[in-house]
Design a protein around this motif. Structure first.
Motif, PDB file in Angstrom:
ATOM      1  N   ALA A   1      -4.412  12.330  -4.377  1.00 20.02           N
ATOM      2  CA  ALA A   1      -3.053  12.404  -3.525  1.00 20.02           C
ATOM      3  C   ALA A   1      -2.780  11.011  -3.349  1.00 20.02           C
ATOM      4  CB  ALA A   1      -3.549  13.145  -2.197  1.00 20.02           C
ATOM      5  N   PHE A   2      -1.509  11.004  -2.524  1.00 22.44           N
ATOM      6  CA  PHE A   2      -0.995   9.830  -2.035  1.00 22.44           C
ATOM      7  C   PHE A   2      -0.586   9.884  -0.669  1.00 22.44           C
ATOM      8  CE2 PHE A   2      -0.264  10.031  -6.861  1.00 22.44           C
ATOM      9  CZ  PHE A   2      -0.608   8.857  -7.132  1.00 22.44           C
ATOM     10  N   GLN A   3      -0.613   8.733  -0.015  1.00 20.27           N
ATOM     11  CA  GLN A   3      -0.172   8.819   1.330  1.00 20.27           C
ATOM     12  C   GLN A   3       0.477   7.507   1.666  1.00 20.27           C
ATOM     13  OE1 GLN A   3      -3.429   9.992   3.782  1.00 20.27           O
ATOM     14  NE2 GLN A   3      -4.010   7.723   4.309  1.00 20.27           N
ATOM     15  N   ILE A   4       1.040   7.442   2.802  1.00 20.40           N
ATOM     16  CA  ILE A   4       1.752   6.063   3.584  1.00 20.40           C
ATOM     17  C   ILE A   4       1.418   6.035   4.884  1.00 20.40           C
ATOM     18  CG2 ILE A   4       3.939   4.970   4.053  1.00 20.40           C
ATOM     19  CD1 ILE A   4       5.016   5.795   1.501  1.00 20.40           C
ATOM     20  N   TYR A   5       1.108   4.958   5.235  1.00 21.56           N
ATOM     21  CA  TYR A   5       0.746   4.821   6.723  1.00 21.56           C
ATOM     22  C   TYR A   5       1.121   3.513   7.233  1.00 21.56           C
ATOM     23  CZ  TYR A   5      -3.237   1.694   5.449  1.00 21.56           C
ATOM     24  OH  TYR A   5      -3.922   0.697   4.891  1.00 21.56           O
ATOM     25  N   GLU A   6       1.479   3.522   8.333  1.00 23.48           N
ATOM     26  CA  GLU A   6       2.014   2.100   9.141  1.00 23.48           C
ATOM     27  C   GLU A   6       0.535   1.282   9.152  1.00 23.48           C
ATOM     28  OE1 GLU A   6       3.791   3.335  12.640  1.00 23.48           O
ATOM     29  OE2 GLU A   6       5.560   3.684  11.486  1.00 23.48           O
ATOM     30  N   LYS A   7       0.902   0.107   8.844  1.00 21.40           N
ATOM     31  CA  LYS A   7      -0.307  -0.934   9.064  1.00 21.40           C
ATOM     32  C   LYS A   7      -1.078  -0.995  10.415  1.00 21.40           C
ATOM     33  CE  LYS A   7      -1.470  -5.659   7.881  1.00 21.40           C
ATOM     34  NZ  LYS A   7      -0.982  -7.025   7.612  1.00 21.40           N
ATOM     35  N   ASP A   8      -0.194  -0.838  11.537  1.00 22.17           N
ATOM     36  CA  ASP A   8      -0.951  -0.782  12.841  1.00 22.17           C
ATOM     37  C   ASP A   8      -1.291   0.604  13.181  1.00 22.17           C
ATOM     38  OD1 ASP A   8       0.155  -3.399  12.933  1.00 22.17           O
ATOM     39  OD2 ASP A   8       1.960  -2.840  14.012  1.00 22.17           O
ATOM     40  N   ASN A   9      -1.271   1.704  12.407  1.00 23.96           N
ATOM     41  CA  ASN A   9      -1.826   2.850  12.819  1.00 23.96           C
ATOM     42  C   ASN A   9      -2.497   3.505  11.654  1.00 23.96           C
ATOM     43  OD1 ASN A   9      -2.415   5.074  14.206  1.00 23.96           O
ATOM     44  ND2 ASN A   9      -0.505   5.823  14.620  1.00 23.96           N
ATOM     45  N   PRO A  10      -3.347   2.990  10.841  1.00 25.63           N
ATOM     46  CA  PRO A  10      -3.832   3.666   9.447  1.00 25.63           C
ATOM     47  C   PRO A  10      -4.467   5.131   9.690  1.00 25.63           C
ATOM     48  CG  PRO A  10      -5.504   1.847  10.485  1.00 25.63           C
ATOM     49  CD  PRO A  10      -4.113   2.006  11.204  1.00 25.63           C
ATOM     50  N   ASN A  11      -4.610   5.565  10.976  1.00 24.70           N
ATOM     51  CA  ASN A  11      -5.290   6.738  10.880  1.00 24.70           C
ATOM     52  C   ASN A  11      -4.170   8.023  11.120  1.00 24.70           C
ATOM     53  OD1 ASN A  11      -7.930   5.596  10.995  1.00 24.70           O
ATOM     54  ND2 ASN A  11      -7.732   5.116  13.186  1.00 24.70           N
ATOM     55  N   GLU A  12      -3.288   7.625  11.015  1.00 23.58           N
ATOM     56  CA  GLU A  12      -1.848   8.553  11.295  1.00 23.58           C
ATOM     57  C   GLU A  12      -1.042   8.433  10.151  1.00 23.58           C
ATOM     58  OE1 GLU A  12      -0.153   9.428  14.756  1.00 23.58           O
ATOM     59  OE2 GLU A  12      -2.140   9.233  15.885  1.00 23.58           O
ATOM     60  N   PRO A  13      -1.091   9.134   9.037  1.00 25.63           N
ATOM     61  CA  PRO A  13      -0.230   8.797   7.693  1.00 25.63           C
ATOM     62  C   PRO A  13       0.959   9.538   7.789  1.00 25.63           C
ATOM     63  CG  PRO A  13      -2.580   9.817   7.060  1.00 25.63           C
ATOM     64  CD  PRO A  13      -2.568   9.844   8.678  1.00 25.63           C
ATOM     65  N   ILE A  14       2.225   8.977   7.665  1.00 23.53           N
ATOM     66  CA  ILE A  14       3.513   9.302   7.812  1.00 23.53           C
ATOM     67  C   ILE A  14       3.897   9.984   6.366  1.00 23.53           C
ATOM     68  CG2 ILE A  14       4.034   7.664   9.497  1.00 23.53           C
ATOM     69  CD1 ILE A  14       5.391   6.215   7.522  1.00 23.53           C
ATOM     70  N   TYR A  15       3.189  10.149   5.327  1.00 25.02           N
ATOM     71  CA  TYR A  15       3.644  10.633   4.053  1.00 25.02           C
ATOM     72  C   TYR A  15       2.237  11.145   3.296  1.00 25.02           C
ATOM     73  CZ  TYR A  15       5.368  10.991  -0.667  1.00 25.02           C
ATOM     74  OH  TYR A  15       5.739  11.538  -2.030  1.00 25.02           O
TER      75      TYR A  15
ATOM     76  N   TYR B   1     -12.034   8.982  -2.222  1.00 24.04           N
ATOM     77  CA  TYR B   1     -12.036   7.510  -2.588  1.00 24.04           C
ATOM     78  C   TYR B   1     -10.638   6.933  -2.352  1.00 24.04           C
ATOM     79  CZ  TYR B   1     -16.457   8.457  -4.829  1.00 24.04           C
ATOM     80  OH  TYR B   1     -17.693   8.961  -5.167  1.00 24.04           O
ATOM     81  N   VAL B   2     -10.526   5.825  -1.697  1.00 23.61           N
ATOM     82  CA  VAL B   2      -9.223   5.478  -1.313  1.00 23.61           C
ATOM     83  C   VAL B   2      -8.887   3.923  -1.817  1.00 23.61           C
ATOM     84  CG1 VAL B   2      -7.604   4.947   0.775  1.00 23.61           C
ATOM     85  CG2 VAL B   2      -9.351   6.785   0.811  1.00 23.61           C
ATOM     86  N   ALA B   3      -7.597   3.841  -2.198  1.00 20.92           N
ATOM     87  CA  ALA B   3      -7.313   2.352  -2.590  1.00 20.92           C
ATOM     88  C   ALA B   3      -5.669   2.218  -2.087  1.00 20.92           C
ATOM     89  CB  ALA B   3      -7.275   2.294  -4.130  1.00 20.92           C
ATOM     90  N   ASP B   4      -5.781   0.900  -1.414  1.00 19.37           N
ATOM     91  CA  ASP B   4      -4.185   0.385  -1.094  1.00 19.37           C
ATOM     92  C   ASP B   4      -3.568   0.060  -2.382  1.00 19.37           C
ATOM     93  OD1 ASP B   4      -4.928   0.983   1.330  1.00 19.37           O
ATOM     94  OD2 ASP B   4      -5.495  -0.968   1.967  1.00 19.37           O
ATOM     95  N   LEU B   5      -2.372   0.665  -2.656  1.00 18.57           N
ATOM     96  CA  LEU B   5      -1.645   0.283  -3.879  1.00 18.57           C
ATOM     97  C   LEU B   5      -0.572  -1.052  -3.580  1.00 18.57           C
ATOM     98  CD1 LEU B   5      -1.160   3.497  -5.436  1.00 18.57           C
ATOM     99  CD2 LEU B   5      -3.062   1.848  -6.017  1.00 18.57           C
ATOM    100  N   VAL B   6       0.331  -0.728  -2.728  1.00 12.27           N
ATOM    101  CA  VAL B   6       1.352  -1.369  -2.259  1.00 12.27           C
ATOM    102  C   VAL B   6       1.776  -1.550  -0.773  1.00 12.27           C
ATOM    103  CG1 VAL B   6       3.742  -1.835  -2.939  1.00 12.27           C
ATOM    104  CG2 VAL B   6       2.527  -0.604  -4.319  1.00 12.27           C
ATOM    105  N   HIS B   7       1.715  -2.767  -0.384  1.00 15.45           N
ATOM    106  CA  HIS B   7       2.263  -3.064   0.865  1.00 15.45           C
ATOM    107  C   HIS B   7       3.788  -3.166   1.023  1.00 15.45           C
ATOM    108  CE1 HIS B   7       1.925  -3.587   5.242  1.00 15.45           C
ATOM    109  NE2 HIS B   7       2.771  -4.697   5.167  1.00 15.45           N
TER     110      HIS B   7
ATOM    111  N   ASP C   1       6.566  -2.581   6.955  1.00 15.84           N
ATOM    112  CA  ASP C   1       5.264  -2.680   7.256  1.00 15.84           C
ATOM    113  C   ASP C   1       4.330  -1.360   7.019  1.00 15.84           C
ATOM    114  OD1 ASP C   1       3.128  -4.673   8.153  1.00 15.84           O
ATOM    115  OD2 ASP C   1       3.233  -4.232   9.963  1.00 15.84           O
ATOM    116  N   THR C   2       4.636  -0.885   5.923  1.00 11.63           N
ATOM    117  CA  THR C   2       3.569   0.496   5.547  1.00 11.63           C
ATOM    118  C   THR C   2       3.070   0.005   4.158  1.00 11.63           C
ATOM    119  OG1 THR C   2       5.533   1.153   4.110  1.00 11.63           O
ATOM    120  CG2 THR C   2       5.637   1.876   6.622  1.00 11.63           C
ATOM    121  N   THR C   3       1.950   0.794   3.938  1.00 14.79           N
ATOM    122  CA  THR C   3       1.113   0.685   2.862  1.00 14.79           C
ATOM    123  C   THR C   3       0.857   2.160   2.156  1.00 14.79           C
ATOM    124  OG1 THR C   3      -0.366  -0.939   3.989  1.00 14.79           O
ATOM    125  CG2 THR C   3      -1.343   0.294   2.106  1.00 14.79           C
ATOM    126  N   PHE C   4       1.132   1.994   0.821  1.00 14.15           N
ATOM    127  CA  PHE C   4       0.890   3.109  -0.179  1.00 14.15           C
ATOM    128  C   PHE C   4      -0.357   3.274  -0.420  1.00 14.15           C
ATOM    129  CE2 PHE C   4       2.033   5.252  -4.269  1.00 14.15           C
ATOM    130  CZ  PHE C   4       2.723   6.563  -3.710  1.00 14.15           C
TER     131      PHE C   4
END
Length: 501
Positions: free
Chosen positions: A307-321, A214-220, A225-228
Motif C-alpha cells: 500500500a501507499f500513503q501520504i502523511y504530513e511531516k508534522d503529523n505522521p500518525n494521521e495519513p491524508i492519503y 514494513y514502511v519506507a519513506d519514498l519521497v518528501h 511538507d508531505t511524505t510519500f
C-alpha cells in the motif's frame, strides 16, 4: 448505433488490403452510396460483427465463422455458375457469359479486343474459365475477385465485400494486437498518474518495521511538507530482509496495464480479472521463459500486500492519503496452464469503471526505448489533452506549458536523490519524445529558472472528433476511449478508454 473511436477506424483503414480499398473507391457510388467514406463503412461493419466482443477468443470465433461462410459462398457461386452455363445458351440473359456474348455480337472488333484482351469469344471464355478455376482453388481469394462478379445482384456484391472486409479487419487485429482490440491502446487509470508509484528501474529502499507492515519513506514533497510512503504487509511465509525490499518498476507497471487491457464485462460486477500468466508474460517479452512467469506471479502477490500513503511531516500518525492497487491475488492451474485471479482495490476499480483513464497508442508506447519515457508518456498525454481544451496553439501550432522539477518528482520515483542527476534523466527522456515525434514537438530546459518548457502537438482531427463525441471535453479523466493505428507521417497519441456501450 454505438461506434468505435475514429482513430482506430482510420488506422484499420490504413492497414486494409489495397484491393479492398480500391474496390470501395471505384464502386462507392454504385454500391455504397449511403456512406460518405470507407471509414464509415468499416465502423459499421466492425460493429455488426464484433460489437463489444473485443477479446481474442470472441474475435477468433467470428473470424472462423466468416472464413467458413466465405468458403461456402465460393462453392455456391461456382455451383450456380456451372448450372447456368450448362442450362442456358450464350444468347440467353441467364447464361453467365451473356454480357460477353452480347458485346462480341454488337461491338466492333477493336473495341471488343480492348475490353477483353482477346479478339474472339472462345478465347475470352477460356480465359474466364481459367480465372474461375484459380479463384475457386485459392482458399484466400476474395469474393470481390470473383471473375463474373458483374452477374451478381447489388445485395450479393455488398454482402460479399462486407465478408471480405471483416475477415481482413480481424486479420489485422490478430496480427497487430494479438486478437484483442483493447491492445490497440496502452491504458492507464488516472489515479496512477498523480503519485510516484513507479521508478524507471528497480531499486531497494530501507524499510523499517511498523505495527503490521514494513514502511519506507519514498519521497518528501517540499511544497506541502508531505511524505510519500510505501507499506509492505507481513508475509507469514517469509522473513524478508527489510533493507532489500524493492520499489515498483516498469515491469510492475506493464503487468498492471496488461491486466487492465484484458478487462471484460464480468469485471464490472466482480472487480476481478482472470488472465493467463503467459498473456502477461508475452506483453513483457515475446519469448518468455519460466523465470519470467514466476517473477510475474511474485510481483502480483507483492502488489496485493503493498500500500501507499501520504502523511504530513508534522503529523505522521494521521495519513491524508492511503491507496493500494489490488485487494487479493490467487494463482490458478487449469488445463495445464497457469492463471492469476486478480481483484482490484476499490479506488483503482472506481477509476476504471468511471472511465477515468488515459490511453496512448500501443505502437507509440512500444516504440519508446527509455523506461522513464514509458512511465512518463501517459502523463504527457494527459497534459496534452488538458491543454487542448484550455489553451490556444502558438504561432507554430503547438501547445505550450512550463513545469518545474517538482512536477516530475510528484509522478516519477527517482532512485537518485541528487536533483541534477534526475534533471539529466528527464532531459534525456524528453529528447526521445521529440526525436520520435511522440506527444512533444520540442522542449527546452532553462537552468537559470529551473523550468522545463514543453511544446506539445495539437490533437489530430480524429482525436478531436473522438474527444468531442464524448460530449464533455472538460472532464479529461472521463473522456471515452479513442483509438488509431498510428499514421506514418504524424504523431498519433490519444486519451481514452474503449467505451463501446
Amino acid at each position: 448505433m454505438p461506434t468505435y473511436p475514429q482513430q482506430l477506424i482510420t488506422s484499420l483503414c490504413d492497414h486494409l488490403e489495397d484491393r479492398l480499398v480500391e474496390f470501395f473507391s471505384i464502386e462507392h457510388l454504385k454500391y455504397f452510396e449511403e456512406y460518405a467514406d470507407l471509414n464509415g463503412f468499416v465502423s459499421d461493419t466492425l460493429w455488426e460483427y464484433i460489437k463489444n466482443e473485443t477479446q481474442k477468443t470472441e474475435i477468433n470465433s467470428v473470424y472462423n465463422t466468416q472464413v467458413k461462410m466465405r468458403r461456402q459462398k465460393r462453392k455456391r457461386w461456382i455451383s450456380n455458375y456451372e448450372d447456368l452455363n450448362e442450362k442456358y445458351p450464350l444468347s440467353d440473359k441467364k447464361n453467365p457469359y451473356y454480357v460477353i456474348w452480347r458485346d462480341h455480337d454488337q461491338l466492333m472488333g477493336s473495341v471488343f479486343l480492348k475490353l477483353y484482351d482477346a479478339p474472339d469469344l472462345e478465347t475470352v471464355i477460356r480465359n474466364y474459365q481459367k480465372r474461375l478455376d484459380e479463384w475457386q482453388q485459392n482458399d484466400k481469394s476474395l469474393l470481390i475477385d470473383y471473375p463474373l462478379l458483374y452477374n451478381k445482384t447489388k445485395l450479393q456484391v455488398k454482402t460479399g465485400f462486407r465478408n471480405d472486409l471483416i475477415i481482413n479487419l480481424i486479420e489485422i487485429i490478430l496480427d497487430s494486437y494479438d486478437g484483442n482490440i483493447e491492445n490497440y491502446f496502452s491504458k492507464k487509470p488516472d489515479i496512477l498518474l498523480d503519485k510516484p508509484f513507479f521508478a524507471p528501474a528497480k531499486f531497494s529502499v530501507p524499510f523499517k518495521e511498523s505495527l503490521d507492515s514494513y514502511v519506507a519513506d519514498l519521497v518528501h514533497f517540499d511544497k506541502d511538507d508531505t511524505t510519500f510512503q510505501m507499506l509492505v504487509g507481513y508475509d507469514p511465509n517469509e522473513t524478508p530482509n527489510i533493507n532489500k525490499l524493492k520499489v515498483f518498476d516498469p515491469k510492475d507497471n506493464q503487468i498492471l496495464m496488461t491486466l487492465i487491457n484484458h478487462i471484460n464485462l464480468d469485471f464490472y460486477e466482480s472487480k476481478q480479472i482472470i488472465l493467463e500468466v503467459g498473456t502477461i508474460a508475452k506483453a513483457i517479452n515475446n519469448r518468455p521463459n519460466k523465470r519470467l512467469y514466476d517473477d510475474i506471479k511474485m510481483r502480483l502477490h507483492n502488489m496485493a500486500r503493498t500500500a501507499f500513503q501520504i502523511y504530513e511531516k508534522d503529523n505522521p500518525n494521521e495519513p491524508i492519503y492511503t491507496f493500494s492497487f489490488l485487494d487479493n491475488v490467487r494463482t490458478i492451474s487449469r488445463d495445464g496452464k497457469e492463471f492469476v485471479s486478480v481483484t482490484f482495490g476499490n479506488a483503482l476499480f472506481e477509476s476504471i469503471t468511471k472511465k477515468k483513464m488515459i490511453s496512448v497508442t500501443s505502437s507509440n508506447y512500444n516504440s519508446l526505448e527509455l523506461e522513464l519515457s514509458k512511465l512518463l508518456y501517459h502523463n504527457l498525454q494527459k497534459e496534452r489533452i488538458a491543454l487542448s481544451t484550455s489553451s490556444i496553439p502558438d504561432e507554430h501550432g503547438y501547445l505550450y506549458k512550463t513545469y518545474d522539477y517538482s512536477y516530475f518528482q510528484r509522478i516519477i520515483l527517482f532512485k537518485k536523490k541528487k536533483k541534477a542527476d534526475n534533471i539529466l534523466l528527464i532531459t534525456e527522456t524528453l529528447h526521445e519524445f521529440v526525436e520520435k515525434k511522440i506527444a512533444l514537438a520540442d522542449f527546452r530546459y532553462d537552468k537559470g529558472q529551473g523550468l522545463f518548457h514543453l511544446y506539445y502537438y495539437t490533437l489530430s482531427d480524429d482525436e478531436r472528433a473522438d474527444l468531442i463525441s464524448t460530449g464533455d471535453t472538460e472532464q479529461i479523466g472521463e473522456l471515452s476511449d479513442t483509438t488509431e493505428l498510428p499514421h506514418k507521417s504524424e504523431p498519433q497519441i490519444v486519451q481514452t478508454t474503449l467505451n463501446l456501450s
